[in-house]
Design a protein around this motif. Structure first.
Motif, PDB file in Angstrom:
ATOM      1  N   ILE A   1      -6.222  -0.415   4.489  1.00 24.26           N
ATOM      2  CA  ILE A   1      -6.719  -0.190   3.129  1.00 24.26           C
ATOM      3  C   ILE A   1      -7.677   0.995   3.111  1.00 24.26           C
ATOM      4  CG2 ILE A   1      -7.989  -1.177   1.188  1.00 24.26           C
ATOM      5  CD1 ILE A   1      -7.191  -3.954   2.177  1.00 24.26           C
TER       6      ILE A   1
ATOM      7  N   SER B   1      -7.144   4.226   0.803  1.00 26.62           N
ATOM      8  CA  SER B   1      -8.126   4.493  -0.260  1.00 26.62           C
ATOM      9  C   SER B   1      -8.887   5.783  -0.005  1.00 26.62           C
ATOM     10  CB  SER B   1      -9.118   3.333  -0.365  1.00 26.62           C
ATOM     11  OG  SER B   1      -8.518   2.186  -0.895  1.00 26.62           O
TER      12      SER B   1
ATOM     13  N   LEU C   1       0.818  -1.205   0.000  1.00 27.02           N
ATOM     14  CA  LEU C   1       0.000   0.000   0.000  1.00 27.02           C
ATOM     15  C   LEU C   1       0.857   1.262   0.000  1.00 27.02           C
ATOM     16  CD1 LEU C   1      -2.772  -0.999   2.587  1.00 27.02           C
ATOM     17  CD2 LEU C   1      -3.009  -0.872   0.101  1.00 27.02           C
TER      18      LEU C   1
ATOM     19  N   PRO D   1      -6.536  -0.260  -4.215  1.00 26.37           N
ATOM     20  CA  PRO D   1      -5.844  -0.828  -3.041  1.00 26.37           C
ATOM     21  C   PRO D   1      -6.443  -2.155  -2.576  1.00 26.37           C
ATOM     22  CG  PRO D   1      -6.083   1.526  -2.770  1.00 26.37           C
ATOM     23  CD  PRO D   1      -6.884   1.157  -3.987  1.00 26.37           C
TER      24      PRO D   1
END
Length: 532
Positions: A228, A232, A117, A208
């Motif tokens: 995440i 995001s 990420l 992601p």
């Protein structure tokens, strides 16, 4: 359009087929004939000159002026931005700052889902915004391999992640170039930028999740869901704000920086219960640096962000308007013999030397050198020479393609193709992104794609009564989805991870994601065309 008719054969189908010859030739040169981009562009330019002058009756003087305008715009402001952006990157590497940046990102968590990420998505987007032109894929793929990812796997992740940032690479040039095309109705980059907010945020928010799913399945998504969501949400919503209210220049840089920062702060208080490693036996340790060292290492990009932000402000841009305080700094040269009485305009070459975004990046480079003890001005200008040597072919290619775009616009070729394509009627918005997808697959560049096809999208939009800004944004979004599989991107990715010769394998790994994403863009664009 500087010709009396875009239908020289008095048969729209035949006229549009002839008008499409340059674009078809360009695509054939790249694919069937395996020509280099610059050779394909040069051959296509010659054919475009012949078609526009002999068939569409474009005056020789106008054609010559159009070529000159395209070449100049390819060098300034487009080439200027590209060279300055890559020069800043090289200076940050030479000064040792970039290595610290790499270590600071990798040291946030040992969990490789978090690292994906941070590096594969966020840092990838940052480099796309700051430099573009293959830099993010090459750098981030190598970083992931160094952190323990398998080479082709790392390359695939970087290609897929680039789908969230490719529309605004290298200081927003793919969208910013709209301002150089003189599109029908005066469509601007700011309008297209705002319309991308209808489509790209959905993709950006999803990617992601997709990356973690590919790496570790639903189990991985469940275990790192908070991380995440942080990545995001921050990236997507900040980019929406910037694209709608500020334009394309910082649409990758600020969201990615804030997403990285937010995830880093979040990971100081939270780590997944199970630390995931691709190779569980890997015990390598990333070098640690002090907060002061890390903060100093990021300084080139603080300078870049701050200066580009100032250069993007409406109040700053107003200084260079005809009534502005710095209007004399803008050079405007009206090319003799190009004024058209019916259109009440001619062809002019504009050089905004101080107000150009490239100048903001130049100042960021000089500030970086001034605050970096490991590099002096002489070494920095040596890197500038290397940068120009490396990039002159891509810049020349852009110049030729812009010249082609000017000829097709002034000669009525774009109008003929747009009118023909518009015959598909209300179904055209469904197909619009595919045009962009094909363009980037063939050229490897969203910049080149928009230069070639944005005029067609605009003409079709006016003809069928659909927003031209929506169609150009769809052309952009569809093109970005082809970045995952374009031969240029695949070649950069395999070369960077030492897997030259396995391009077909990497293509197979990314193809289904590219097709799925462009299919969504097609359907969503069609829905938007019905409700907007």
């Amino acid at each position: 359009m500087f010709v009396s008719s875009f239908d020289p054969f008095h048969n729209l189908a035949l006229s549009s087929i002839v008008a499409a010859v340059p674009i078809i030739l360009f695509l054939l040169c790249l694919t069937v004939f395996k020509m280099k981009g610059i050779h394909a562009a040069l051959v296509t330019l010659v054919v475009t000159i012949v078609v526009s002058i002999l068939v569409f009756k474009l005056p020789v003087g106008i054609a010559s002026a159009g070529i000159a305008e395209g070449v100049v715009q390819g060098i300034f402001p487009i080439g200027y931005i590209i060279i300055m952006a890559v020069w800043l990157y090289k200076v940050s590497v030479e000064s040792g700052k970039f290595q610290v940046i790499q270590d600071s990102i990798a040291g946030i968590s040992r969990d490789q889902r978090i690292q994906l990420l941070l590096i594969g998505f966020s840092f990838n987007a940052f480099l796309e915004g700051a430099a573009g032109f293959g830099v993010p894929i090459a750098i981030c793929a190598v970083l992931l391999v160094q952190l323990g990812f398998k080479p082709l796997q790392a390359a695939m992740f970087c290609l897929i992640a680039n789908g969230a940032s490719g529309a605004f690479g290298a200081i927003g040039i793919p969208v910013g170039i709209i301002n150089t095309l003189g599109l029908k109705g005066g469509l601007t980059a700011a309008e297209v930028s705002a319309f991308t907010a209808y489509t790209l945020p959905i993709i950006n928010f999803t990617i992601p999740f997709l990356l973690i799913f590919i790496l570790n399945g639903l189990k991985g998504i469940k275990e790192v869901l908070p991380a995440i969501l942080v990545t995001s949400s921050v990236y997507t919503f900040v980019q929406i704000f910037i694209t709608v209210f500020m334009g394309p220049e910082l649409a990758d840089i600020i969201p990615s920086l804030l997403a990285m920062g937010a995830l880093a702060v979040f990971c100081m208080k939270w780590q997944p219960k199970n630390i995931y490693r691709v190779d569980e036996s890997d015990t390598s340790v990333t070098a640690r640096h002090s907060v002061k060292t890390i903060a100093a290492a990021w300084s080139p990009f603080y300078f870049l962000t701050g200066l580009v932000l100032v250069w993007s402000l409406p109040s700053f841009k107003a200084l260079f308007l005809p009534t502005g305080a710095l209007s004399k700094a803008v050079i405007l040269y009206q090319i003799p013999g190009t004024f058209n009485e019916a259109l009440q305009k001619g062809i002019a070459i504009k050089l905004d030397l101080i107000g150009a975004t490239g100048t903001a990046i130049l100042l960021a480079v000089l500030l970086t050198v001034a605050t970096s003890p490991k590099i002096n001005l002489g070494a920095a200008f040596g890197l500038l020479g290397k940068t120009i040597k490396e990039l002159w072919i891509p810049v020349a290619t852009i110049c030729f393609i812009l010249a082609i775009a000017k000829l097709t616009t002034y000669g009525g070729l774009t109008a003929a193709m747009g009118q023909a394509v518009a015959k598909t009627g209300g179904i055209f918005p469904l197909l619009s992104p595919i045009l962009g997808w094909i363009g980037v697959f063939m050229t490897g560049s969203v910049v080149n794609n928009n230069t070639l096809f944005a005029p067609i999208q605009v003409t079709a939009g006016h003809t069928i009564g659909t927003s031209p800004a929506l169609l150009v944004s769809a052309n952009t979004a569809g093109g970005v989805m082809a970045k995952l599989i374009s031969p240029q991107s695949i070649a950069i990715a395999t070369a960077s991870v030492g897997e030259v010769g396995r391009e077909s394998e990497l293509l197979k790994m990314t193809l289904k994601y590219s097709i799925s994403l462009v299919a969504f863009v097609c359907i969503w664009t069609f829905i938007l065309s019905l409700v907007l």
